[in-house]
Structure formats: structure tokens, C-alpha cells
Design an enzyme around this catalytic site. Structure first.
Site: not given
Ligand SMILES: *Cc1c(COP(=O)(O)O)cnc(C)c1O
Length: 361
Positions: A26, A124, A158, A213, A258, A305-307
Site C-alpha cells: 500500500k 478502525r 489488525h 502480513r 527563508y 525550501c520546496m525544491d
Molecule cells: C499497514 C497494514 C499492515 C502492515 O503493517 P506494518 O506495521 O507495516 O507491518 C498489516 N495489516 C493491515 C491491515 C495494515 O493496514
């Protein structure tokens, strides 16, 4: 890419043979580039990919990635037919959503694979599985998995505090096992039960179940910078480097950048770097962080700065136009920047913008 492979093998090696592996890609693979990372994980033998939303999943499919992909967030019901079309697995977080997905899958004339999401304490998304709601959750999940057009391949939860409290994590895990058992008593079992994020993968083998995961650990960072590195040999995958645009000699008493937040106290040599907060190199690093040259560290002088930003190389005479500066990498950990920003490595990696070319070696 070889570091990614090393981390993958190190994490896989923690789990017994036969445990599946979902690589989290992700947020553009935590800033590393989702397509190249996903393709590498596919080549390495990962079993599943995890993303946050439909657009991320479709990007992978369009790039030719064929591994199963789970969307961990909610896909709007009006887009659900795309899930069927692209063979994407959807997290299913309540009964109403399950019913809507079922209807759309039937309209699309196919079967939508879902993983049931259980809220065991993260608060969540997911069927609420506290001690006093677990029976209801089990009944609703049992109803959801029977809906036409859906195939409930998996169930997951989670952890909210796996790098903090063992007690709370085990409470969540017990709730998870409890709801799985209760759904089983109602006649349904799941092929893939999963809950171990990076922290649980590193700390709690008892939570591996059918699949781990991890996200951040795959990219070589510990979920908490204070974790014992001996838990698993991880190497940061990403380095952020740039080249000096020019080096300028500037007299003492000259203000820099800046807001004139820094006035030079001596005659100085400043290296100008073509990097700024527009690249995700945080403005909060102003006068706080260093960058690394082969000869040593150079402090960021004045506002980022930005860049562009300036670093003081007065004590590094070998630094010249074209010298390579490491912003994140060996000797210059992302974690040092994260500490300054009061955040975690995850965020600094994710905010690296598209303007930075990603080179894969
Ligand atoms: C992002 C996420 C993970 C991974 O989490 P890490 O701390 O990066 O290992 C696993 N399960 C879910 C549902 C997540 O949103």
C-alpha cells in the site's frame, strides 16, 4: 532489490514452512514503488499482496501482477464490479457491506472473494468482536459468508499495539480466535486466517496462523525504532541520494534561506542540494538534520525550501559540485529524521513524492 529479497527471506524464515506470506504494498509500497516491489515479491514466491484501495490494486493488475491482492480498506459499492473483473479480494467489514458486495458480484455475473475483517480492538474497520459483541459478530459473519456471489476465503484482524503491549495484543488475538471458533460452530471455516503485521511477526510467533502480513519490516525498518535489531536481520531497502548542484563560499554573518533562521557564524562553504519538501524531504528538518557525504555529516542550514536546501560543508573540503549526498541510507537512518519530526519511519517513506526518480538495482 536484493535487500528486499533478504528481508523477505528473513521474515519468511521466522514462520514455519507452509505459512503464507502477504507483502504489504500500500501507499506505493511505503514509497518504494508498488509495481517493481510487487513484481519482485511475485518472483520471490509471496502468496498475497495487500493494498489500501481499489486504485492501488488496479495499478498492479494493469502492470501484469497476477498474485492475489487484498484490499484492506473499503471499496465503494458502486466500484465493486471492478473487483470481480480484476480478480481482486475485498476486505468485508460489516453485514450491510457484505450484502451490497453480494448484490454487485451477482450483477457482475461472477464470484467476489472476500476476507472477513474483525475489529478485535483496533477500532478502525471490521465486525466488532469485543467479549460482549462476539456472539453477534459471529452470527453476522456467518450470515455474510453465506451470501450468494461471495467466497469468504479469509478472515483477519489488525493489532493496534503489537509493538507496545503484549497483554493487549494477546487480548486481541484471543478475541480473534474466539470469533473464528464461534463462526466455525455455525458451520463455516476459513482457508486463510491472518493477523500478524510486522511487529507481531517479529515478536509473537503464536499469532502467525495461516499467513503473516508484514509491511514496514519488508522494507527493512522496525515498526518501533527502539525494537531489538537482533529479532531479525533487516536491511533498509531504500536510499535517498542526490548530487550537489554547486558549492558556494559565503562570509560569516550571512543569513541563509527563508526567514533567515540561521546566520553563519564563520566563513562557510555551503553545498546546495536539489531536494526539498516538494520531494518529501521535510521542512521540519531545517537546522535539525544532517546529510552524509563519504567524508562525514553536513548539517542542514536554514529552512528547507520546496525544491532546494543548503548544507554546511565547511569541514568537508572534498565536497564539490556533483558530490553524492545521502539523505537517507547507511549512516543516515530514516529513523533520525522521523525522531526530529516526532513521527515514524513509515511516514517519512510514504511522503517521498513522485518527483524523486526511483532507481531499482
Ligand atoms: C499497514 C497494514 C499492515 C502492515 O503493517 P506494518 O506495521 O507495516 O507491518 C498489516 N495489516 C493491515 C491491515 C495494515 O493496514
Amino acid at each position: 532489490m536484493d535487500r528486499l529479497a533478504q528481508n523477505y527471506h528473513a521474515l519468511r524464515g521466522l514462520a514455519p514452512q507452509g505459512t503464507k506470506f502477504m507483502g504489504l504494498v500500500k501507499a506505493d509500497a511505503y514509497g518504494h514503488g508498488a509495481v517493481p516491489v510487487a513484481k519482485k515479491l511475485e518472483e520471490l514466491g509471496a502468496d498475497y499482496l495487500g493494498v489500501a484501495c481499489l486504485a492501488e490494486a488496479v495499478e498492479l493488475r494493469q502492470a501484469g501482477v497476477t498474485l492475489p491482492i487484498l484490499i484492506l480498506g473499503g471499496t465503494p459499492v458502486e466500484c465493486a464490479q471492478e473487483l470481480v473483473r480484476h480478480h481482486i479480494t475485498q476486505a468485508c467489514y460489516d453485514l450491510d457491506y457484505a450484502k451490497a458486495l453480494s448484490a454487485e458480484a451477482q450483477k457482475a455475473g461472477g464470484t467476489l472473494t472476500v476476507h472477513i475483517q474483525c475489529d478485535t480492538g483496533m477500532t478502525r474497520l471490521g465486525f466488532l468482536c469485543h467479549e460482549d459483541t462476539v456472539d453477534q459478530a459471529a452470527r453476522e459473519i456467518a450470515q455474510a459468508v453465506e451470501l450468494p456471489g461471495l467466497y469468504a476465503e479469509g478472515i483477519f484482524t489488525h493489532f493496534s499495539d503489537a509493538d507496545g503491549s503484549e497483554e493487549y495484543t494477546m487480548r486481541q488475538f484471543d478475541r480473534f480466535l474466539d470469533v473464528i471458533q464461534k463462526v466455525q460452530d455455525l458451520g463455516h471455516t476459513f482457508a486463510i486466517r491472518h493477523c500478524a503485521n510486522s511487529a507481531a511477526t517479529l515478536l509473537y510467533p503464536s499469532t502467525y496462523l495461516d499467513m503473516i502480513r508484514p509491511g514496514i519490516a519488508l522494507y527493512g525498518h522496525f515498526p518501533d525504532a527502539a525494537m531489538d535489531p537482533a529479532l531479525c536481520p533487516l536491511t533498509p531497502v531504500l536510499e535517498l541520494k542526490t548530487r550537489v548542484v554547486t558549492v558556494r563560499s559565503v562570509p560569516a554573518d550571512t543569513p541563509v534561506s527563508y526567514g533567515r533562521t540561521n546566520t553563519l557564524t564563520r566563513d562557510s562553504r555551503l553545498a546546495v542540494l536539489p531536494v526539498g519538501y516538494g520531494d518529501g524531504y521535510c521542512r521540519g528538518f531545517s537546522n535539525q538534520l544532517t546529510v552524509r557525504f563519504p567524508g562525514g555529516q553536513a548539517p542542514v542550514v536554514g529552512r528547507v525550501c520546496m525544491d532546494i536546501c543548503m548544507v554546511d560543508v565547511t569541514d568537508l573540503p572534498e565536497v564539490t559540485t556533483g558530490s553524492v549526498a545521502t539523505l537517507y541510507g547507511e549512516g543516515q537512518p530514516v529513523e533520525a529524521g522521523a525522531e526530529i519530526m516526532g513521527t515514524i519511519s513509515y511516514e517519512l517513506l510514504c511522503v517521498l513524492t513522485k518527483r524523486i526518480p526511483r532507481l531499482y538495482r
